[in-house]
Motif scaffolding. Sequence first.
Motif, mmCIF file in Angstrom:
data_model
loop_
_atom_site.group_PDB
_atom_site.id
_atom_site.type_symbol
_atom_site.label_atom_id
_atom_site.label_comp_id
_atom_site.label_asym_id
_atom_site.label_seq_id
_atom_site.Cartn_x
_atom_site.Cartn_y
_atom_site.Cartn_z
ATOM 1 N N ASP A 133 -10.579 -15.263 14.311
ATOM 2 C CA ASP A 133 -11.987 -15.853 15.129
ATOM 3 C C ASP A 133 -13.191 -16.095 13.540
ATOM 4 O OD1 ASP A 133 -13.587 -16.240 17.265
ATOM 5 O OD2 ASP A 133 -15.096 -14.548 16.100
ATOM 6 N N GLY A 134 -12.541 -15.714 12.419
ATOM 7 C CA GLY A 134 -14.117 -15.829 11.016
ATOM 8 C C GLY A 134 -14.240 -15.264 10.242
ATOM 9 N N VAL A 135 -13.906 -13.478 10.950
ATOM 10 C CA VAL A 135 -14.519 -12.193 10.288
ATOM 11 C C VAL A 135 -13.429 -12.946 9.288
ATOM 12 C CG1 VAL A 135 -14.567 -9.669 10.306
ATOM 13 C CG2 VAL A 135 -14.764 -11.285 13.070
ATOM 14 N N ARG A 136 -14.865 -12.017 8.209
ATOM 15 C CA ARG A 136 -14.620 -11.949 6.424
ATOM 16 C C ARG A 136 -13.274 -10.468 6.507
ATOM 17 N NH1 ARG A 136 -18.124 -15.251 2.782
ATOM 18 N NH2 ARG A 136 -19.691 -15.790 4.194
ATOM 19 N N PHE A 137 -12.195 -10.304 5.893
ATOM 20 C CA PHE A 137 -11.764 -9.115 5.705
ATOM 21 C C PHE A 137 -11.994 -9.346 3.652
ATOM 22 C CE2 PHE A 137 -10.592 -8.470 9.601
ATOM 23 C CZ PHE A 137 -10.992 -7.188 10.064
ATOM 24 N N TYR A 138 -12.355 -7.904 2.808
ATOM 25 C CA TYR A 138 -12.541 -7.780 1.477
ATOM 26 C C TYR A 138 -12.125 -6.273 1.474
ATOM 27 C CZ TYR A 138 -16.252 -11.865 2.155
ATOM 28 O OH TYR A 138 -15.908 -13.433 1.538
ATOM 29 N N ILE A 139 -11.066 -6.722 0.385
ATOM 30 C CA ILE A 139 -10.057 -4.721 0.334
ATOM 31 C C ILE A 139 -11.662 -4.922 -1.251
ATOM 32 C CG2 ILE A 139 -8.699 -5.806 -0.746
ATOM 33 C CD1 ILE A 139 -7.431 -3.399 -0.194
ATOM 34 N N CYS A 140 -11.595 -3.565 -1.733
ATOM 35 C CA CYS A 140 -12.436 -3.297 -3.373
ATOM 36 C C CYS A 140 -10.947 -3.033 -4.286
ATOM 37 C CB CYS A 140 -12.710 -2.374 -3.213
ATOM 38 S SG CYS A 140 -13.191 -1.377 -4.565
ATOM 39 N N GLY A 141 -10.790 -4.179 -4.856
ATOM 40 C CA GLY A 141 -9.360 -4.693 -6.240
ATOM 41 C C GLY A 141 -9.709 -3.245 -6.419
ATOM 42 N N GLN A 142 -10.611 -2.217 -7.290
ATOM 43 C CA GLN A 142 -10.074 -0.909 -7.492
ATOM 44 C C GLN A 142 -9.621 -0.481 -6.932
ATOM 45 O OE1 GLN A 142 -11.389 -1.422 -11.328
ATOM 46 N NE2 GLN A 142 -11.726 -3.906 -10.121
ATOM 47 N N SER A 143 -10.468 0.697 -5.924
ATOM 48 C CA SER A 143 -9.369 0.732 -4.835
ATOM 49 C C SER A 143 -8.297 0.204 -4.274
ATOM 50 C CB SER A 143 -10.045 1.083 -3.064
ATOM 51 O OG SER A 143 -9.646 2.473 -2.439
ATOM 52 N N ALA A 144 -7.629 -0.900 -4.118
ATOM 53 C CA ALA A 144 -7.097 -1.556 -4.254
ATOM 54 C C ALA A 144 -5.717 -1.018 -5.526
ATOM 55 C CB ALA A 144 -6.555 -2.952 -3.985
ATOM 56 N N ASN A 145 -6.261 -0.974 -5.897
ATOM 57 C CA ASN A 145 -5.372 -1.170 -7.385
ATOM 58 C C ASN A 145 -4.984 0.682 -7.752
ATOM 59 O OD1 ASN A 145 -4.684 -3.746 -8.926
ATOM 60 N ND2 ASN A 145 -6.726 -3.191 -10.038
ATOM 61 N N GLY A 146 -6.163 1.186 -7.425
ATOM 62 C CA GLY A 146 -5.227 3.348 -7.646
ATOM 63 C C GLY A 146 -4.603 3.484 -6.871
ATOM 64 N N ARG A 147 -4.253 2.037 -5.496
ATOM 65 C CA ARG A 147 -3.558 2.697 -4.679
ATOM 66 C C ARG A 147 -2.330 1.745 -4.092
ATOM 67 N NH1 ARG A 147 -5.815 5.931 -0.590
ATOM 68 N NH2 ARG A 147 -8.213 6.530 -1.066
ATOM 69 N N GLY A 148 -2.108 0.784 -5.312
ATOM 70 C CA GLY A 148 -1.368 0.312 -5.551
ATOM 71 C C GLY A 148 -0.387 -0.747 -4.256
ATOM 72 N N ILE A 149 -1.769 -1.654 -4.060
ATOM 73 C CA ILE A 149 -1.780 -2.319 -2.721
ATOM 74 C C ILE A 149 -2.403 -4.159 -3.495
ATOM 75 C CG2 ILE A 149 -3.282 -3.832 -0.897
ATOM 76 C CD1 ILE A 149 -4.378 -0.601 -0.526
ATOM 77 N N THR A 150 -1.398 -4.592 -3.845
ATOM 78 C CA THR A 150 -1.028 -5.501 -4.148
ATOM 79 C C THR A 150 -2.058 -7.391 -3.435
ATOM 80 O OG1 THR A 150 1.038 -6.856 -3.262
ATOM 81 C CG2 THR A 150 0.427 -5.357 -5.407
ATOM 82 N N ASN A 151 -1.842 -8.917 -3.511
ATOM 83 C CA ASN A 151 -2.666 -9.346 -3.154
ATOM 84 C C ASN A 151 -1.305 -9.766 -1.859
ATOM 85 O OD1 ASN A 151 -5.046 -10.576 -3.986
ATOM 86 N ND2 ASN A 151 -4.235 -11.079 -6.007
ATOM 87 N N ASP A 152 -0.310 -9.730 -2.593
ATOM 88 C CA ASP A 152 0.649 -9.715 -1.228
ATOM 89 C C ASP A 152 0.969 -8.732 -0.338
ATOM 90 O OD1 ASP A 152 1.796 -11.794 -3.464
ATOM 91 O OD2 ASP A 152 3.420 -10.550 -3.936
ATOM 92 N N ASP A 153 0.792 -7.453 -0.654
ATOM 93 C CA ASP A 153 0.874 -6.757 0.851
ATOM 94 C C ASP A 153 -0.426 -7.167 1.898
ATOM 95 O OD1 ASP A 153 2.509 -4.876 -0.695
ATOM 96 O OD2 ASP A 153 1.005 -3.725 -1.986
ATOM 97 N N LEU A 154 -1.594 -7.727 1.177
ATOM 98 C CA LEU A 154 -2.770 -8.221 1.972
ATOM 99 C C LEU A 154 -2.022 -9.032 3.495
ATOM 100 C CD1 LEU A 154 -5.161 -8.364 0.159
ATOM 101 C CD2 LEU A 154 -4.784 -6.213 0.790
ATOM 102 N N ILE A 155 -2.686 -8.605 4.899
ATOM 103 C CA ILE A 155 -2.665 -9.558 5.936
ATOM 104 C C ILE A 155 -3.575 -10.633 5.287
ATOM 105 C CG2 ILE A 155 -3.271 -10.014 7.941
ATOM 106 C CD1 ILE A 155 -3.217 -6.328 8.919
ATOM 107 N N PRO A 156 -2.357 -12.447 5.138
ATOM 108 C CA PRO A 156 -2.768 -13.439 5.381
ATOM 109 C C PRO A 156 -3.867 -13.284 5.487
ATOM 110 C CG PRO A 156 -0.599 -13.361 6.007
ATOM 111 C CD PRO A 156 -0.907 -12.327 6.226
ATOM 112 N N GLY A 157 -5.465 -13.979 4.910
ATOM 113 C CA GLY A 157 -7.121 -14.008 5.102
ATOM 114 C C GLY A 157 -7.544 -12.737 4.206
ATOM 115 N N ALA A 158 -7.385 -11.727 4.529
ATOM 116 C CA ALA A 158 -7.621 -10.543 3.498
ATOM 117 C C ALA A 158 -8.457 -11.160 2.188
ATOM 118 C CB ALA A 158 -6.733 -9.399 3.897
ATOM 119 N N VAL A 159 -9.181 -10.924 1.872
ATOM 120 C CA VAL A 159 -9.636 -11.214 -0.010
ATOM 121 C C VAL A 159 -9.221 -9.455 -1.343
ATOM 122 C CG1 VAL A 159 -11.060 -12.417 -1.094
ATOM 123 C CG2 VAL A 159 -10.712 -13.700 0.934
ATOM 124 N N MET A 160 -8.828 -10.143 -1.677
ATOM 125 C CA MET A 160 -9.060 -8.627 -2.719
ATOM 126 C C MET A 160 -10.013 -9.500 -3.485
ATOM 127 S SD MET A 160 -7.156 -6.299 -4.072
ATOM 128 C CE MET A 160 -5.696 -6.998 -3.963
#
Length: 180
Positions: A133-160
């Motif tokens: 529907d056009g809502v933008r989702f962003y993830i904090c890269g610093q937090s993602a790195n600390g939790r082991g979350i990569t771009n490949d782990d994100l739901i398509p459309g969510a942005v690192m």
Amino acid sequence: MRKLISALCAAVLGFALPASAHEAETRSGPVFSEFGDWTVVDNEQPAPIEQTYKVIFDATEGAEDGEVNWRFDSAARFINLLVENGVPRESIEVAIIVHGPSGYDITTRERYERQYPGRTHGSHDVVKAMIADGVRFYICGQSANGRGITNDDLIPGAVMTLSQTVATAILHNEGFTNIP
């Protein structure tokens, strides 16, 4: 919940809480019908329908097992309320920046289940519907790195992003404001 508390008070303490003079009617939609429910309000501050709404929701808390992240639901409610009250959907821009435990709420089912074996990813379909529907989702890269979350782990459309603070600064320069 209020009825349960009132019943417990009556049973244990011998008194009941006074009944509400008005039970608010709960509705869903018009944009999101499976989440983002809202209640009818005797409103005295109409939302200007000619205004553009550009807002940021900040999410840090992860959702409970099988539940929708409450900040995602709140953002959907915001959109539903404005559209229901005459604001054109194209005049509403919502960005959700996640960091901390909420980062897992925008990951694929597989990544979520690796983090929380045996739990149900209650936000997965909600995030997909909101992105569609056009809502933008962003993830904090610093937090993602600390939790082991990569771009490949994100739901398509969510942005690192580089960080929550950098994403917020960029969005502020685009005219967005924070929803506390």
